[in-house]
Design a protein around this motif. Sequence first.
Motif, mmCIF file in Angstrom:
data_model
loop_
_atom_site.group_PDB
_atom_site.id
_atom_site.type_symbol
_atom_site.label_atom_id
_atom_site.label_comp_id
_atom_site.label_asym_id
_atom_site.label_seq_id
_atom_site.Cartn_x
_atom_site.Cartn_y
_atom_site.Cartn_z
ATOM 1 N N ALA A 146 0.439 -0.671 -0.210
ATOM 2 C CA ALA A 146 0.908 0.394 0.025
ATOM 3 C C ALA A 146 0.553 1.248 -0.203
ATOM 4 C CB ALA A 146 -1.054 0.008 1.670
ATOM 5 N N ALA A 147 0.593 2.445 -0.732
ATOM 6 C CA ALA A 147 1.258 3.428 -0.335
ATOM 7 C C ALA A 147 1.326 4.339 0.581
ATOM 8 C CB ALA A 147 0.185 4.270 -1.017
ATOM 9 N N GLY A 148 2.511 4.752 0.487
ATOM 10 C CA GLY A 148 2.676 5.529 2.468
ATOM 11 C C GLY A 148 3.980 5.463 2.743
ATOM 12 N N SER A 149 4.847 6.273 3.239
ATOM 13 C CA SER A 149 5.953 6.375 3.504
ATOM 14 C C SER A 149 6.187 5.374 4.547
ATOM 15 C CB SER A 149 6.590 7.931 4.102
ATOM 16 O OG SER A 149 5.934 8.436 4.547
ATOM 17 N N LYS A 150 7.108 5.267 5.189
ATOM 18 C CA LYS A 150 7.652 3.804 6.440
ATOM 19 C C LYS A 150 7.300 5.245 7.752
ATOM 20 C CE LYS A 150 11.852 1.864 8.446
ATOM 21 N NZ LYS A 150 12.479 1.297 8.705
ATOM 22 N N GLY A 151 6.757 4.416 8.458
ATOM 23 C CA GLY A 151 6.367 5.113 9.857
ATOM 24 C C GLY A 151 4.651 5.623 9.734
ATOM 25 N N ALA A 152 4.324 5.860 8.273
ATOM 26 C CA ALA A 152 3.646 6.755 7.982
ATOM 27 C C ALA A 152 2.262 5.522 7.485
ATOM 28 C CB ALA A 152 3.040 7.674 7.017
ATOM 29 N N PRO A 153 0.580 6.673 8.052
ATOM 30 C CA PRO A 153 -0.024 5.775 7.477
ATOM 31 C C PRO A 153 -0.591 5.839 5.868
ATOM 32 C CG PRO A 153 -0.401 7.589 8.883
ATOM 33 C CD PRO A 153 0.282 8.553 8.501
ATOM 34 N N LYS A 154 -1.163 4.181 5.867
ATOM 35 C CA LYS A 154 -0.832 4.029 4.514
ATOM 36 C C LYS A 154 -2.600 3.380 4.158
ATOM 37 C CE LYS A 154 2.863 1.943 4.809
ATOM 38 N NZ LYS A 154 3.782 2.039 5.990
ATOM 39 N N ASN A 155 -1.859 3.729 2.422
ATOM 40 C CA ASN A 155 -2.960 4.025 1.969
ATOM 41 C C ASN A 155 -3.694 2.487 1.116
ATOM 42 O OD1 ASN A 155 -5.561 4.648 -0.002
ATOM 43 N ND2 ASN A 155 -4.795 6.441 0.225
ATOM 44 N N PRO A 156 -4.783 1.994 1.679
ATOM 45 C CA PRO A 156 -3.881 0.399 0.938
ATOM 46 C C PRO A 156 -4.875 0.405 -0.807
ATOM 47 C CG PRO A 156 -6.288 1.136 2.422
ATOM 48 C CD PRO A 156 -5.649 1.935 2.937
ATOM 49 N N GLY A 157 -5.654 1.839 -1.043
ATOM 50 C CA GLY A 157 -5.897 1.170 -2.451
ATOM 51 C C GLY A 157 -5.508 2.550 -3.568
ATOM 52 N N GLN A 158 -4.006 2.626 -3.076
ATOM 53 C CA GLN A 158 -3.267 3.122 -3.444
ATOM 54 C C GLN A 158 -2.116 2.842 -3.787
ATOM 55 O OE1 GLN A 158 -3.495 5.390 -6.138
ATOM 56 N NE2 GLN A 158 -6.229 5.703 -5.639
ATOM 57 N N LEU A 159 -1.202 1.844 -4.989
ATOM 58 C CA LEU A 159 0.330 1.035 -5.311
ATOM 59 C C LEU A 159 1.034 2.061 -4.028
ATOM 60 C CD1 LEU A 159 -0.279 0.217 -8.361
ATOM 61 C CD2 LEU A 159 -0.523 -1.361 -6.160
ATOM 62 N N LYS A 160 2.227 1.398 -3.590
ATOM 63 C CA LYS A 160 3.495 2.408 -3.452
ATOM 64 C C LYS A 160 3.754 2.374 -4.481
ATOM 65 C CE LYS A 160 7.104 1.591 0.013
ATOM 66 N NZ LYS A 160 7.267 1.963 0.820
ATOM 67 N N ASP A 161 5.033 3.838 -4.189
ATOM 68 C CA ASP A 161 5.462 4.749 -4.870
ATOM 69 C C ASP A 161 6.886 5.506 -4.564
ATOM 70 O OD1 ASP A 161 3.797 7.139 -4.627
ATOM 71 O OD2 ASP A 161 3.681 7.187 -6.069
ATOM 72 N N ASP A 162 7.494 5.486 -3.230
ATOM 73 C CA ASP A 162 7.610 6.209 -2.737
ATOM 74 C C ASP A 162 9.605 5.999 -2.686
ATOM 75 O OD1 ASP A 162 7.263 4.825 -0.570
ATOM 76 O OD2 ASP A 162 8.127 5.591 1.413
ATOM 77 N N THR A 163 9.834 4.855 -2.828
ATOM 78 C CA THR A 163 11.346 4.625 -3.325
ATOM 79 C C THR A 163 10.931 4.752 -4.796
ATOM 80 O OG1 THR A 163 10.655 2.069 -3.568
ATOM 81 C CG2 THR A 163 10.918 3.558 -1.078
ATOM 82 N N SER A 164 12.437 4.298 -5.136
ATOM 83 C CA SER A 164 12.850 4.493 -6.190
ATOM 84 C C SER A 164 12.085 2.766 -6.437
ATOM 85 C CB SER A 164 14.358 4.689 -6.696
ATOM 86 O OG SER A 164 15.158 3.201 -6.142
ATOM 87 N N SER A 165 12.915 1.763 -6.056
ATOM 88 C CA SER A 165 12.184 0.226 -6.733
ATOM 89 C C SER A 165 11.006 0.489 -6.724
ATOM 90 C CB SER A 165 12.858 -0.956 -5.444
ATOM 91 O OG SER A 165 12.062 -0.286 -4.982
ATOM 92 N N SER A 166 9.592 0.804 -5.814
ATOM 93 C CA SER A 166 8.214 0.610 -5.963
ATOM 94 C C SER A 166 7.941 1.248 -6.829
ATOM 95 C CB SER A 166 7.794 0.990 -4.366
ATOM 96 O OG SER A 166 8.191 2.750 -4.168
ATOM 97 N N ARG A 167 8.473 2.138 -7.412
ATOM 98 C CA ARG A 167 7.900 3.183 -8.505
ATOM 99 C C ARG A 167 8.283 2.692 -9.799
ATOM 100 N NH1 ARG A 167 9.680 7.907 -5.424
ATOM 101 N NH2 ARG A 167 12.413 7.510 -6.495
ATOM 102 N N ASP A 168 9.149 1.905 -9.832
ATOM 103 C CA ASP A 168 9.578 1.075 -10.868
ATOM 104 C C ASP A 168 8.283 -0.153 -11.373
ATOM 105 O OD1 ASP A 168 11.052 2.911 -11.848
ATOM 106 O OD2 ASP A 168 13.381 1.210 -10.598
ATOM 107 N N GLU A 169 8.473 -0.911 -9.900
ATOM 108 C CA GLU A 169 7.366 -2.071 -10.123
ATOM 109 C C GLU A 169 5.860 -1.402 -10.002
ATOM 110 O OE1 GLU A 169 7.991 -3.366 -6.321
ATOM 111 O OE2 GLU A 169 9.307 -5.030 -6.494
#
Length: 280
Positions: free
Chosen positions: A3-26
């Motif tokens: 889920a989207a959201g940076s480490k230690g922050a609340p997550k958004n389970p309806g969105q894909l994680k994209d706050d790191t280079s690897s997650s953005r690529d995925e």
Amino acid sequence: MPAAGSKGAPKNPGQLKDDTSSSRDEKQVVLRALSSPPFKDYRVWWSLSDSKYAGTAMIIKKKFEPKKVSFNLDRTSSKHEPDGRVIIAEFESFLLLNTYAPNNGWKEEENSFQRRRKWDKRMLEFVQQVDKPLIWCGDLNVSHEEIDVSHPDFFSSAKLNGYIPPNKEDCGQPGFTLSERRRFGNILSQGKLVDAYRYLHKEKDMDCGFSWSGHPIGKYRGKRMRIDYFLVSEKLKDQIVSCDIHGRGIELEGFYGSDHCPVSLELSEEVEAPKPKSSN
């Protein structure tokens, strides 16, 4: 995908994680695939976990827009289930439920048995309360009968590091313990649900009758289970045209790098009840 959201922050389970280079690529790989044929004609809903081990998605043709999509067994809740385990699409004449059931685990001390019992209790309550015909699909993490595993004796006696649970019904491979299988049978019975694959395929199929396969190297090679299902309300059973498992053999043809393979269901249009004959 997490889920989207940076480490230690609340997550958004309806969105894909994209706050790191690897997650953005995925994310870009996934979005490119979804924007290409045939998926560009579909809409996707996500319910994601904080990490990659769980989460669900539902992809529906845009011309079949559901009336409502929810992410909790409590359909009045706006929250997602923990670990993104539920998506429910409500249509005019039926409900489509996608779940990823938690694994039973091996040890009572790790609270996994309790977690699975609680899940099964909630699923039982849900199927008893639905107000429309139900189509339920997903990784249900249970093999109902001996016919649903390749090697019943192996799975019944399986242990992790020699550990034996205190309750005999909790012994064996997660997904094939007596307690899980009995609870699943009760869910089918009380929810008036039909296992679509077994409804059509009465005999054991050692080649392509299982949706999960153990690691191709080691003691689990060739050991397989059917834990992915389509269940339908009894009133829909006469509309089942086909239900197929698309992986086969111990070399995992059709598994596409996963330990699970696709399962498909085809239903016919609603069957009209025969008209009563008039008497003269």
